[in-house]
Scaffold this motif. Structure first.
Motif, PDB file in Angstrom:
ATOM      1  N   ALA A 164       2.193   6.433   8.538  1.00  0.00           N
ATOM      2  CA  ALA A 164       3.050   5.402   7.947  1.00  0.00           C
ATOM      3  C   ALA A 164       4.183   4.972   8.881  1.00  0.00           C
ATOM      4  CB  ALA A 164       3.634   5.922   6.632  1.00  0.00           C
ATOM      5  N   HIS A 165       4.864   3.931   8.441  1.00  0.00           N
ATOM      6  CA  HIS A 165       6.105   3.466   9.066  1.00  0.00           C
ATOM      7  C   HIS A 165       5.944   3.096  10.541  1.00  0.00           C
ATOM      8  CE1 HIS A 165       7.513   5.013   5.343  1.00  0.00           C
ATOM      9  NE2 HIS A 165       7.654   6.273   5.710  1.00  0.00           N
ATOM     10  N   LEU A 166       5.064   2.147  10.789  1.00  0.00           N
ATOM     11  CA  LEU A 166       4.876   1.654  12.157  1.00  0.00           C
ATOM     12  C   LEU A 166       6.243   1.344  12.783  1.00  0.00           C
ATOM     13  CD1 LEU A 166       3.254   0.452  14.533  1.00  0.00           C
ATOM     14  CD2 LEU A 166       3.014  -1.649  13.196  1.00  0.00           C
ATOM     15  N   ILE A 198      -4.875  10.694  -0.633  1.00  0.00           N
ATOM     16  CA  ILE A 198      -3.933  11.823  -0.622  1.00  0.00           C
ATOM     17  C   ILE A 198      -2.685  11.434   0.158  1.00  0.00           C
ATOM     18  CG2 ILE A 198      -3.585  14.189   0.206  1.00  0.00           C
ATOM     19  CD1 ILE A 198      -6.682  14.512   0.082  1.00  0.00           C
ATOM     20  N   LYS A 199      -1.518  11.796  -0.375  1.00  0.00           N
ATOM     21  CA  LYS A 199      -0.255  11.554   0.341  1.00  0.00           C
ATOM     22  C   LYS A 199       0.327  12.890   0.777  1.00  0.00           C
ATOM     23  CE  LYS A 199       4.012   9.859   1.132  1.00  0.00           C
ATOM     24  NZ  LYS A 199       4.392   8.866   2.125  1.00  0.00           N
ATOM     25  N   ILE A 200       0.738  12.983   2.045  1.00  0.00           N
ATOM     26  CA  ILE A 200       1.417  14.196   2.510  1.00  0.00           C
ATOM     27  C   ILE A 200       2.747  13.842   3.162  1.00  0.00           C
ATOM     28  CG2 ILE A 200      -0.667  15.613   2.815  1.00  0.00           C
ATOM     29  CD1 ILE A 200      -0.440  14.997   5.866  1.00  0.00           C
ATOM     30  N   THR A 232       6.153  -1.350   1.420  1.00  0.00           N
ATOM     31  CA  THR A 232       7.599  -1.599   1.257  1.00  0.00           C
ATOM     32  C   THR A 232       8.429  -0.315   1.254  1.00  0.00           C
ATOM     33  OG1 THR A 232       7.607  -1.479  -1.152  1.00  0.00           O
ATOM     34  CG2 THR A 232       7.131  -3.636  -0.153  1.00  0.00           C
ATOM     35  N   ASP A 233       7.817   0.780   0.800  1.00  0.00           N
ATOM     36  CA  ASP A 233       8.537   2.057   0.755  1.00  0.00           C
ATOM     37  C   ASP A 233       9.844   1.953  -0.034  1.00  0.00           C
ATOM     38  OD1 ASP A 233       8.412   4.780   1.452  1.00  0.00           O
ATOM     39  OD2 ASP A 233       9.746   4.502   3.151  1.00  0.00           O
ATOM     40  N   THR A 234       9.901   1.082  -0.992  1.00  0.00           N
ATOM     41  CA  THR A 234      11.066   0.769  -1.860  1.00  0.00           C
ATOM     42  C   THR A 234      12.195   0.024  -1.142  1.00  0.00           C
ATOM     43  OG1 THR A 234      12.603   2.683  -1.733  1.00  0.00           O
ATOM     44  CG2 THR A 234      10.650   2.937  -3.156  1.00  0.00           C
ATOM     45  N   LEU A 252       0.802  -1.224   0.000  1.00  0.00           N
ATOM     46  CA  LEU A 252       0.000   0.000   0.000  1.00  0.00           C
ATOM     47  C   LEU A 252       0.841   1.284   0.000  1.00  0.00           C
ATOM     48  CD1 LEU A 252      -3.115   0.215  -0.112  1.00  0.00           C
ATOM     49  CD2 LEU A 252      -3.022   1.027   2.240  1.00  0.00           C
ATOM     50  N   HIS A 253       2.129   1.153   0.228  1.00  0.00           N
ATOM     51  CA  HIS A 253       2.952   2.366   0.350  1.00  0.00           C
ATOM     52  C   HIS A 253       4.313   2.171  -0.297  1.00  0.00           C
ATOM     53  CE1 HIS A 253       4.867   5.497   3.358  1.00  0.00           C
ATOM     54  NE2 HIS A 253       5.399   5.575   2.155  1.00  0.00           N
ATOM     55  N   THR A 254       4.472   2.735  -1.502  1.00  0.00           N
ATOM     56  CA  THR A 254       5.803   2.722  -2.093  1.00  0.00           C
ATOM     57  C   THR A 254       5.981   3.931  -3.011  1.00  0.00           C
ATOM     58  OG1 THR A 254       7.500   1.316  -3.088  1.00  0.00           O
ATOM     59  CG2 THR A 254       5.296   1.255  -4.102  1.00  0.00           C
ATOM     60  N   HIS A 255       7.124   4.009  -3.662  1.00  0.00           N
ATOM     61  CA  HIS A 255       7.480   5.147  -4.517  1.00  0.00           C
ATOM     62  C   HIS A 255       8.300   4.634  -5.685  1.00  0.00           C
ATOM     63  CE1 HIS A 255       6.469   7.486  -0.947  1.00  0.00           C
ATOM     64  NE2 HIS A 255       7.273   6.688  -0.262  1.00  0.00           N
ATOM     65  N   CYS A 256       8.538   5.496  -6.664  1.00  0.00           N
ATOM     66  CA  CYS A 256       9.556   5.206  -7.666  1.00  0.00           C
ATOM     67  C   CYS A 256       9.932   6.506  -8.360  1.00  0.00           C
ATOM     68  CB  CYS A 256       9.082   4.154  -8.680  1.00  0.00           C
ATOM     69  SG  CYS A 256       7.744   4.713  -9.732  1.00  0.00           S
TER      70      CYS A 256
END
Ligand SMILES: [Zn+2]
Length: 246
Positions: free
Chosen positions: A158-160, A104-106, A208-210, A7-11
């Motif tokens: 994010a990031h428990l 929305i991502k902040i 995974t957040d990459t 549910l949470h990553t980037h590129c």
């Protein structure tokens, strides 16, 4: 076989504010998809680095990712908001109902503003749209007051990786705070287990957040929690709250 939604990553996407790649940490989409394949991850909720590491390419990054999500089954989108840019509010209002848009991502630390100063603007807007907000952790205990004030939005901190994350979930009186397991903070050897004991597995999404997918997946796979808890984190919770096709 276990089904997994990241549910949470980037590129990166080729814009100026992409995240520099190194030999030991890749950021390009094709590489990340290879890593998905080897870990058995089906789809991801993305935002481009270029929308997070600076503030001048957010609109363009959101547009590009929206297009990519339309043509790639694996790609879902978090639309990035910097609350000081009016055009992003209109962009989001227009696109939020898109079938691949998750919310929305902040990122207040990267975008360099005080979340308390802009909380009403951001979360009030999300409340009107009745959508999810995925936030990089910032002033976690203070987020509860916003979640209580805006019960029609859902907030993922994010990031428990802290007791504060868990307390915020517990203290939100409408039950509208969640977290995700993305990032290296989940290397704490009892954090996932502690969170589930206190607030249950329904409040936790996988991400995974990459970072190496095998590392992120293994943390859940080998966690000292029930099979049901693992399934909830990997798949069920995301399926319940978002319309994701897998
Ligand atoms: Zn992230």
């Amino acid at each position: 076989m276990v089904r997994i939604i990241d549910l949470h990553t980037h590129c990166n996407c080729g814009l100026k504010d992409d995240c520099p790649e190194t030999e030991i940490h890749k950021r390009n989409f094709d590489f990340l998809m290879e890593d998905y394949k080897s870990a058995g991850i089906s789809v991801g909720g993305f935002s481009y680095f270029s929308a997070l590491l600076g503030t001048s390419e957010i609109y363009e990054s959101n547009e590009l990712l929206y297009k990519q999500s339309k043509t790639d089954d694996r790609v879902y989108q978090w639309i990035v908001l910097d609350p000081r840019q009016d055009k992003l509010f209109s962009q989001i209002a227009e696109k939020i109902k898109g079938e691949k848009v998750l919310g929305i991502k902040i990122h207040s630390p990267c975008h360099n503003y005080d979340i308390n100063d802009y909380g009403d603007k951001i979360f009030g807007f999300a409340n009107e749209l009745q959508c999810f907000v995925l936030m990089h952790p910032d002033k976690i205990p203070e987020m509860v007051k916003f979640a209580d004030k805006y019960p029609k939005m859902n907030l993922i901190i994010a990031h428990l990786g802290s007791v504060e994350h868990v307390d915020a979930i517990k203290n939100a009186k409408h039950g509208n705070i969640y977290t995700d397991t993305s990032g290296m903070a989940s290397f704490n050897n009892n954090i996932i287990e502690y969170a589930i004991e206190k607030v249950g597995s329904e409040k936790i999404f996988f991400g995974t957040d990459t970072y190496a997918c095998g590392f992120q997946k293994g943390r859940i796979e080998y966690a000292r929690i029930s099979d049901k808890g693992k399934e909830n984190i990997f798949y069920n919770n995301a399926k319940t709250h978002f319309s994701i096709q897998i």
